[in-house]
Design an enzyme around this catalytic site. Structure first.
Site, mmCIF file in Angstrom:
data_model
loop_
_atom_site.group_PDB
_atom_site.id
_atom_site.type_symbol
_atom_site.label_atom_id
_atom_site.label_comp_id
_atom_site.label_asym_id
_atom_site.label_seq_id
_atom_site.Cartn_x
_atom_site.Cartn_y
_atom_site.Cartn_z
ATOM 1 N N ASN A 8 0.879 -1.168 0.000
ATOM 2 C CA ASN A 8 0.000 0.000 0.000
ATOM 3 C C ASN A 8 0.921 1.223 0.000
ATOM 4 O OD1 ASN A 8 -1.849 1.992 0.461
ATOM 5 N ND2 ASN A 8 -2.782 1.032 2.253
ATOM 6 N N ARG A 90 -2.268 -2.151 -3.809
ATOM 7 C CA ARG A 90 -3.529 -1.426 -3.684
ATOM 8 C C ARG A 90 -3.468 -0.229 -4.628
ATOM 9 N NH1 ARG A 90 -4.903 3.163 0.300
ATOM 10 N NH2 ARG A 90 -7.091 3.396 -0.131
ATOM 11 N N HIS A 179 -13.072 1.793 -0.848
ATOM 12 C CA HIS A 179 -13.126 0.760 0.202
ATOM 13 C C HIS A 179 -13.610 -0.594 -0.354
ATOM 14 C CE1 HIS A 179 -13.678 3.954 3.619
ATOM 15 N NE2 HIS A 179 -12.400 3.701 3.397
ATOM 16 N N HIS A 207 -18.235 0.574 6.824
ATOM 17 C CA HIS A 207 -16.776 0.675 6.981
ATOM 18 C C HIS A 207 -16.529 2.042 7.613
ATOM 19 C CE1 HIS A 207 -12.485 0.104 5.489
ATOM 20 N NE2 HIS A 207 -12.508 1.357 5.913
ATOM 21 N N GLY A 209 -13.941 4.224 9.483
ATOM 22 C CA GLY A 209 -12.551 4.444 9.920
ATOM 23 C C GLY A 209 -12.269 5.924 9.868
ATOM 24 N N SER A 210 -11.021 6.302 9.573
ATOM 25 C CA SER A 210 -10.800 7.743 9.417
ATOM 26 C C SER A 210 -11.487 8.209 8.137
ATOM 27 C CB SER A 210 -9.321 8.088 9.445
ATOM 28 O OG SER A 210 -8.628 7.292 8.555
ATOM 29 N N ARG A 240 -13.120 14.692 6.479
ATOM 30 C CA ARG A 240 -13.852 14.941 5.223
ATOM 31 C C ARG A 240 -15.314 15.251 5.504
ATOM 32 N NH1 ARG A 240 -12.045 9.517 2.290
ATOM 33 N NH2 ARG A 240 -10.205 9.407 3.619
ATOM 34 N N ASP A 283 -10.330 12.367 15.691
ATOM 35 C CA ASP A 283 -10.288 11.007 16.233
ATOM 36 C C ASP A 283 -11.495 10.759 17.142
ATOM 37 O OD1 ASP A 283 -9.600 8.678 17.925
ATOM 38 O OD2 ASP A 283 -7.700 8.802 16.829
ATOM 39 N N MET A 284 -12.230 9.709 16.804
ATOM 40 C CA MET A 284 -13.450 9.383 17.541
ATOM 41 C C MET A 284 -13.187 9.231 19.043
ATOM 42 S SD MET A 284 -16.542 9.056 16.999
ATOM 43 C CE MET A 284 -17.023 8.702 15.333
ATOM 44 N N ARG A 285 -12.019 8.682 19.387
ATOM 45 C CA ARG A 285 -11.721 8.471 20.818
ATOM 46 C C ARG A 285 -11.645 9.789 21.571
ATOM 47 N NH1 ARG A 285 -7.001 4.518 18.998
ATOM 48 N NH2 ARG A 285 -7.019 6.148 17.434
ATOM 49 N N GLY A 330 -11.570 0.884 11.839
ATOM 50 C CA GLY A 330 -11.185 1.375 13.172
ATOM 51 C C GLY A 330 -12.339 1.666 14.113
ATOM 52 N N GLU A 333 -14.913 -1.442 14.303
ATOM 53 C CA GLU A 333 -14.406 -2.602 15.049
ATOM 54 C C GLU A 333 -14.234 -2.311 16.536
ATOM 55 O OE1 GLU A 333 -10.838 -4.022 13.062
ATOM 56 O OE2 GLU A 333 -11.836 -3.795 11.123
ATOM 57 N N GLU A 384 -7.838 -5.982 4.290
ATOM 58 C CA GLU A 384 -7.652 -5.701 2.869
ATOM 59 C C GLU A 384 -6.412 -6.404 2.323
ATOM 60 O OE1 GLU A 384 -8.347 -1.727 4.295
ATOM 61 O OE2 GLU A 384 -9.086 -1.171 2.318
#
Ligand code: ADP
Length: 396
Positions: A8, A90, A179, A207, A209-210, A240, A283-285, A330, A333, A384
């Site tokens: 990648n 990729r 994705h 999906h 993630g970031s 985004r 970041d979600m956290r 991310g 999961e 992936e």
């Protein structure tokens, strides 16, 4: 046994994983970071948690590939480099040219380069790397695996924008999605977990993630997906914007005195989404940690959940129902709280989760559904790279 590399590549990073095939055992993963800068770094994880790091500057793509090959050999991951029979790359944009993975020859390499308008930051770099690998590992089969390929099954009513039809015919102006490799992997894996043929399932893959996307998968095929001509469209993401009214672009350019539309697109790609709304973090956290004290962190979270719920609802309608909902990447999961919040709005579909299971499930496969739920909700970690090396194996 054969070894296969999944690669990648980005303009300043090269990420790779080495697999033993057909056993599908991951032998190592590595990263070349800040390529071209004096602070460039190589990091490799292998064996039972062993690590290798080097600060030797890496100036260009050739040096990055040479260092990868040298390290794989010197760390004893292969006895001889010829054991690596294939390399899967990729590639971000496959346009309408590539509906599946292909063995790369000079002509396909040119086609990947020619698709640069669809992914200016990615395709040229990826094509350059493939060319370097072709030169430095001439014995290996080079395979291109496209992020867009899985979505080539979308029908015109879903992939066309309501703009003059000529723009599609002349300039390829349509939805391509992204994705795809992840969605292909998790939807196939979900069918295995449910012990049902893919052909009998209507699934919605979240999906998250970031970058985030929602995809409707019916009979194992992508029916519709939330990302668009580029990965800027769809749900709210880390930085985004997701979907907005294009007129807002013109309005804001005037208000902000931005002369160049590229600058505006940059803002929508990099300064928007969770970061833009919260003003705190992408970041979600971080947002979850601040949610109780920072109203804008909470607002960003609420908007994220709201957009996912709306897309899931529209795809359930499009498929006339849904049999399984899948969380991956991310946030999907690991974000137990986000999953809980999303699922609170999806009970009307017949999807109910057991929160005892949900709050214990992180990064491992799990069926989150309650026994009486008529729609299954699964956590399926994406992989992936495994999908990429499987494609290489099939084409070698
Ligand atoms: P990428 O698109 O870069 O591959 P990932 O799929 O790795 O992104 O997702 C990264 C995002 O996952 C992070 O930005 C973070 O918001 C989110 N994430 C990771 N762990 C958790 C967690 N425990 N709870 C909520 N979100 C998480």
């Amino acid at each position: 046994m054969a070894k296969i590399l999944a690669v990648n590549a980005g303009s300043s990073t090269l990420k790779w994983k080495l697999f033993d095939m057909p056993a599908e055992v991951q032998l190592a993963e590595g990263l070349v970071d800040r390529l071209g800068q004096p602070q460039s770094k190589v990091k490799i994880k292998y064996g039972d948690g062993q690590k290798y790091e080097s600060d030797t500057p890496i100036a260009n793509y050739q040096e990055a590939v040479a260092s990868l090959m040298g390290n794989i050999k010197s760390l004893g991951l292969v006895e001889h480099l010829h054991e690596i029979i294939g390399v899967g790359h990729r590639v971000v944009a496959g346009g309408e040219v590539f509906a599946e993975s292909v063995v790369v020859d000079d002509e396909t390499l040119l086609q990947i380069q020619n698709l640069r308008d669809y992914a200016p930051l990615h395709n040229p770099v990826e094509a350059d790397y493939i060319a370097v690998f072709m030169k430095m590992m001439p014995w290996a089969t080079e395979v291109a695996v496209f992020d867009t390929a899985f979505h080539q099954t979308m029908q015109p009513e879903n992939f066309l924008y309501s703009i003059p039809y000529d723009y599609y015919k002349k300039y390829g102006a349509r939805k391509y999605g992204a994705h795809g490799t992840s969605v292909r992997y998790v939807s196939a894996r979900a069918a295995e977990m449910l012990n049902k043929p893919l052909e009998d399932l209507r699934m919605i893959v979240m999906h998250l993630g970031s970058g985030s996307s929602i995809t409707a998968v019916k009979d194992g095929q992508s029916i519709d997906t939330s990302m668009g001509f580029t990965p800027l469209a769809g749900v709210t993401m880390g930085t985004r914007s997701g979907d907005i009214d294009p007129s807002l672009v013109a309005y804001l350019m005037k208000k902000l005195d931005i002369p160049d539309v590229g600058q505006m697109i940059h803002i929508l790609n990099n300064d928007s989404g969770l970061l833009g709304i919260s003003g705190l973090s992408n970041d979600m956290r971080d947002l979850e940690a601040a949610e109780d004290t920072n109203p804008r962190a909470k607002l960003a979270l609420d908007i994220f959940v709201n957009r996912v719920v709306k897309y899931v609802g529209s795809y359930a309608a499009l498929m006339n129902g849904v049999d399984a909902l899948i969380f991956t990447a991310g946030i999907g999961e690991n974000g137990d709280e986000v999953r809980d919040k999303i699922m609170r709005s999806l009970g009307y579909l017949g999807a109910k989760i057991d929160n005892d299971i949900n709050y214990k499930s992180h990064g491992v496969e799990a069926d989150l559904s309650t026994p009486d739920s008529t729609v299954k909700t699964l956590l399926v970690p994406t992989n992936e790279e495994l999908m990429i090396v499987r494609d290489v194996m099939a084409l070698s």
